[in-house]
Design an enzyme around this catalytic site. Structure first.
Site, mmCIF file in Angstrom:
data_model
loop_
_atom_site.group_PDB
_atom_site.id
_atom_site.type_symbol
_atom_site.label_atom_id
_atom_site.label_comp_id
_atom_site.label_asym_id
_atom_site.label_seq_id
_atom_site.Cartn_x
_atom_site.Cartn_y
_atom_site.Cartn_z
ATOM 1 C CB ALA A 1 29.038 57.189 29.028
ATOM 2 C CD GLU B 1 23.771 50.507 22.051
ATOM 3 O OE1 GLU B 1 24.722 51.291 22.179
ATOM 4 O OE2 GLU B 1 23.858 49.281 22.312
ATOM 5 C CD GLN C 1 30.325 50.266 30.846
ATOM 6 O OE1 GLN C 1 31.513 49.982 30.893
ATOM 7 N NE2 GLN C 1 29.755 50.677 29.733
ATOM 8 C CB CYS D 1 37.370 52.570 35.483
ATOM 9 S SG CYS D 1 37.477 53.307 37.142
ATOM 10 C CG ASP E 1 35.597 53.530 27.369
ATOM 11 O OD1 ASP E 1 35.958 54.574 27.937
ATOM 12 O OD2 ASP E 1 34.965 52.617 27.941
ATOM 13 C CB ALA F 1 31.410 57.634 32.891
ATOM 14 C CB ALA F 2 34.755 61.262 35.232
ATOM 15 C CB CYS G 1 39.772 57.276 38.623
ATOM 16 S SG CYS G 1 39.548 55.540 38.995
HETATM 17 C C1 LIG Z 1 34.021 47.895 36.410
HETATM 18 C C2 LIG Z 1 33.999 49.291 35.834
HETATM 19 C C3 LIG Z 1 34.165 50.354 36.702
HETATM 20 C C4 LIG Z 1 34.139 51.662 36.204
HETATM 21 N N1 LIG Z 1 34.262 52.698 37.090
HETATM 22 C C5 LIG Z 1 34.192 53.964 36.643
HETATM 23 C C6 LIG Z 1 34.176 55.069 37.560
HETATM 24 O O1 LIG Z 1 34.241 54.873 38.789
HETATM 25 N N2 LIG Z 1 34.093 56.321 37.056
HETATM 26 C C7 LIG Z 1 33.996 56.557 35.719
HETATM 27 O O2 LIG Z 1 33.881 57.712 35.328
HETATM 28 N N3 LIG Z 1 34.016 55.526 34.808
HETATM 29 C C8 LIG Z 1 34.095 54.259 35.235
HETATM 30 N N4 LIG Z 1 34.062 53.208 34.335
HETATM 31 C C9 LIG Z 1 34.280 53.473 32.890
HETATM 32 C C10 LIG Z 1 33.062 53.990 32.143
HETATM 33 O O3 LIG Z 1 31.936 53.185 32.364
HETATM 34 C C11 LIG Z 1 33.403 54.051 30.653
HETATM 35 O O4 LIG Z 1 34.613 54.743 30.472
HETATM 36 C C12 LIG Z 1 32.303 54.752 29.867
HETATM 37 O O5 LIG Z 1 31.106 54.017 29.941
HETATM 38 C C13 LIG Z 1 32.730 54.965 28.403
HETATM 39 O O6 LIG Z 1 31.671 55.426 27.640
HETATM 40 P P1 LIG Z 1 31.560 55.030 26.078
HETATM 41 O O7 LIG Z 1 30.291 55.630 25.624
HETATM 42 O O8 LIG Z 1 32.821 55.354 25.389
HETATM 43 O O9 LIG Z 1 31.431 53.439 26.084
HETATM 44 P P2 LIG Z 1 30.242 52.578 26.668
HETATM 45 O O10 LIG Z 1 29.541 53.327 27.752
HETATM 46 O O11 LIG Z 1 30.819 51.247 26.994
HETATM 47 O O12 LIG Z 1 29.192 52.464 25.462
HETATM 48 C C14 LIG Z 1 29.478 51.837 24.246
HETATM 49 C C15 LIG Z 1 28.157 51.538 23.545
HETATM 50 O O13 LIG Z 1 28.425 51.112 22.196
HETATM 51 C C16 LIG Z 1 27.591 49.997 21.902
HETATM 52 N N5 LIG Z 1 28.236 49.226 20.839
HETATM 53 C C17 LIG Z 1 29.219 48.286 20.956
HETATM 54 N N6 LIG Z 1 29.512 47.792 19.746
HETATM 55 C C18 LIG Z 1 28.732 48.414 18.844
HETATM 56 C C19 LIG Z 1 28.581 48.328 17.448
HETATM 57 N N7 LIG Z 1 29.302 47.459 16.704
HETATM 58 N N8 LIG Z 1 27.672 49.121 16.839
HETATM 59 C C20 LIG Z 1 26.915 49.991 17.559
HETATM 60 N N9 LIG Z 1 27.020 50.119 18.894
HETATM 61 C C21 LIG Z 1 27.916 49.339 19.538
HETATM 62 C C22 LIG Z 1 27.458 49.262 23.219
HETATM 63 O O14 LIG Z 1 26.301 48.417 23.239
HETATM 64 C C23 LIG Z 1 27.354 50.414 24.203
HETATM 65 O O15 LIG Z 1 26.027 50.821 24.403
HETATM 66 C C24 LIG Z 1 34.011 51.890 34.803
HETATM 67 C C25 LIG Z 1 33.825 50.805 33.944
HETATM 68 C C26 LIG Z 1 33.796 49.519 34.444
HETATM 69 C C27 LIG Z 1 33.577 48.348 33.513
#
Ligand SMILES: Cc1cc2nc3c(=O)[nH]c(=O)nc-3n(C[C@H](O)[C@H](O)[C@H](O)COP(=O)(O)OP(=O)(O)OC[C@H]3O[C@@H](n4cnc5c(N)ncnc54)[C@H](O)[C@@H]3O)c2cc1C
Length: 412
Positions: free
Chosen positions: A19, A41, A49, A167, A304, A314-315, A347
């Site tokens: 995200a 990636e 998610q 979340c 995260d 994600a929000a 959330c």
């Molecule tokens: C069950 C569940 C319910 C949820 N419900 C909600 C909701 O209702 N509302 C809401 O807003 N959020 C919700 N979320 C949370 C939300 O999905 C995350 O907070 C959000 O996706 C965080 O974004 P991010 O980019 O930080 O991490 P992510 O979206 O997890 O992306 C991380 C990326 O990094 C990549 N990566 C990992 N390791 C490496 C590496 N070593 N090198 C390069 N790339 C790597 C991964 O493949 C992935 O593509 C929920 C999550 C879950 C699991």
């Protein structure tokens, strides 16, 4: 999408195209076409998610949560299809899993967090069988629905590990969906539902706690706070929890179950934790308003993996990304960093089929709704927003680097 050649130094390197990484890269390229952006990636699939909860509740298809990574990455970015293994900010360099090295002028660290399944003894062996399910992995979310659908009464447990997790509402959402489903199937009287949380409260923002406790009471869900799942015996269908008794002593208790939904413990990714970018807890150590690293000014982080002291959603990323982008572009142009993040996160707490309580708040737990609706009421409108509006908004708007927004406000 072109693959990068090595060795190479990029103007901007983004680690992780979830995200956060995708939104930032897309917005940077939208605002500064021609900027040399590389995205590291390893995964071929991008998951939405937030819909995993609905998949686990049988209200959304898993297929709709997934898109090919190549279709979600911004045009004009160079995709380096590999995982990052090491961060060397003193040299403005990262090392990939296969040993290749990449240099950068600006680094955006967004690899999300690690689901630490192995921290619970015996869990990994029994995930996806014996009634042990979890919405936190896409390969397991459909099994949650199978467990709920096939439940014929007995004990159904739902667990929440110590904070922080992504979340924070997700562990209880699936408990409410299951309870609602059992009620509709008229098996509530033969069922005992329990919610075990490692922390002392049902939710991190105190204003929401009495309203959520009322929802749990309405379903007759037993709330066991300060109970941390530490072991699962899948064959015997037993779960062991540690808890602190009235005298402050740590005790263990083992209970038998028929259905166990586990939210795994969560922590920073190892390569982040072991790097000079980490704070004491392993998260990327950034200023909570500018999202700039506190020691390495050409490094930014959000989502995260960051140390931002707000709920990981994600929000939250939706509001963090424009701030990160504005400050990265300001820095590239030798200007002051003026954009500031206020900790906004949200959330949508699913409280049953067709009902959502939308928790929106900023730093300090101040409740800040976007629309003039009571944040504490269960709403059919917000269910429709969660199920129908947010997934296309995410894929076709946020991940495309579009940033127009409705401002959230503190309540009077
Ligand atoms: C069950 C569940 C319910 C949820 N419900 C909600 C909701 O209702 N509302 C809401 O807003 N959020 C919700 N979320 C949370 C939300 O999905 C995350 O907070 C959000 O996706 C965080 O974004 P991010 O980019 O930080 O991490 P992510 O979206 O997890 O992306 C991380 C990326 O990094 C990549 N990566 C990992 N390791 C490496 C590496 N070593 N090198 C390069 N790339 C790597 C991964 O493949 C992935 O593509 C929920 C999550 C879950 C699991």
């Amino acid at each position: 999408m072109p693959q990068s050649t090595f060795p190479y130094t990029h103007q901007v390197v983004v680690i992780g195209a979830g995200a956060a990484g995708t939104s930032v890269a897309a917005s940077l390229l939208r605002q500064r076409p021609g900027l040399d952006v590389a995205i590291v990636e390893p995964s071929d699939v991008h998951y939405y998610q937030p819909a995993f909860t609905l998949v686990g509740g049988g209200a959304y298809s898993l297929a709709k949560t997934a898109r090919p990574q190549a279709s979600t990455l911004p045009e004009g970015a160079r995709w380096i299809r590999a995982a990052a293994r090491e961060l060397q900010p003193e040299q403005n360099r990262i090392v990939l899993e296969d040993g290749r090295e990449i240099g950068y002028e600006t680094l955006v660290v967004t690899p999300g967090l690690k689901l630490d399944w192995d921290k619970i003894e015996g869990l990994r062996e029994t995930l996806g069988v014996n009634g042990v399910c979890s919405n936190y992995d896409p390969s397991l979310a459909e099994y949650t629905w199978q467990c709920i659908r096939q439940f014929r009464g007995g004990k159904a447990f739902f667990t929440q590990p110590p904070a922080p997790i992504k979340c924070a509402g997700a562990p209880q959402k699936i408990a409410y969906l299951a309870a609602d489903y059992f009620r509709k199937k008229q098996i509530s009287s033969q069922s005992e539902l329990r919610f075990y949380a490692a922390g002392g409260a049902l939710f991190s923002v105190p204003d929401f706690v009495p309203h959520l406790e009322k929802v749990a009471r309405g379903y007759n869900i037993g709330l066991l706070m300060n109970h941390n799942l530490i072991a699962v015996n899948g064959d015997k269908k037993e779960a062991t929890f540690s808890f602190t008794d009235g005298d402050g002593k740590t005790q263990e208790i083992t209970e038998s179950f028929d259905l166990l939904h586990v939210t795994p413990p969560q922590c920073a990714q190892d390569f982040v934790k072991n790097s000079p970018l980490a704070n004491a807890d392993g998260w990327v150590d950034v200023d909570q308003h500018t999202l700039q690293h506190v020691r390495f000014p050409n490094v930014f982080s959000l989502g995260d993996s960051s140390s931002l002291p707000t709920s990981k959603t994600a929000a939250a990323v939706r509001k963090q990304s424009p701030v990160a982008v504005a400050n990265i572009l300001a820095r590239i142009s030798d200007k002051q960093l003026r954009a500031s993040y206020d900790g906004y996160t949200s959330c949508p707490i699913v409280t049953g089929y067709g009902k959502v309580m939308l928790a929106e708040f900023v730093y300090g737990g101040k409740v800040t709704p976007t629309l003039p609706l009571s944040p504490f009421k269960e709403s059919a409108f917000y269910w429709q927003v969660k199920k129908r509006a947010l997934p296309p908004f995410y894929f076709d708007y946020m991940l495309k680097g579009r940033e127009g927004d409705i401002a959230h406000k503190a309540r009077d």
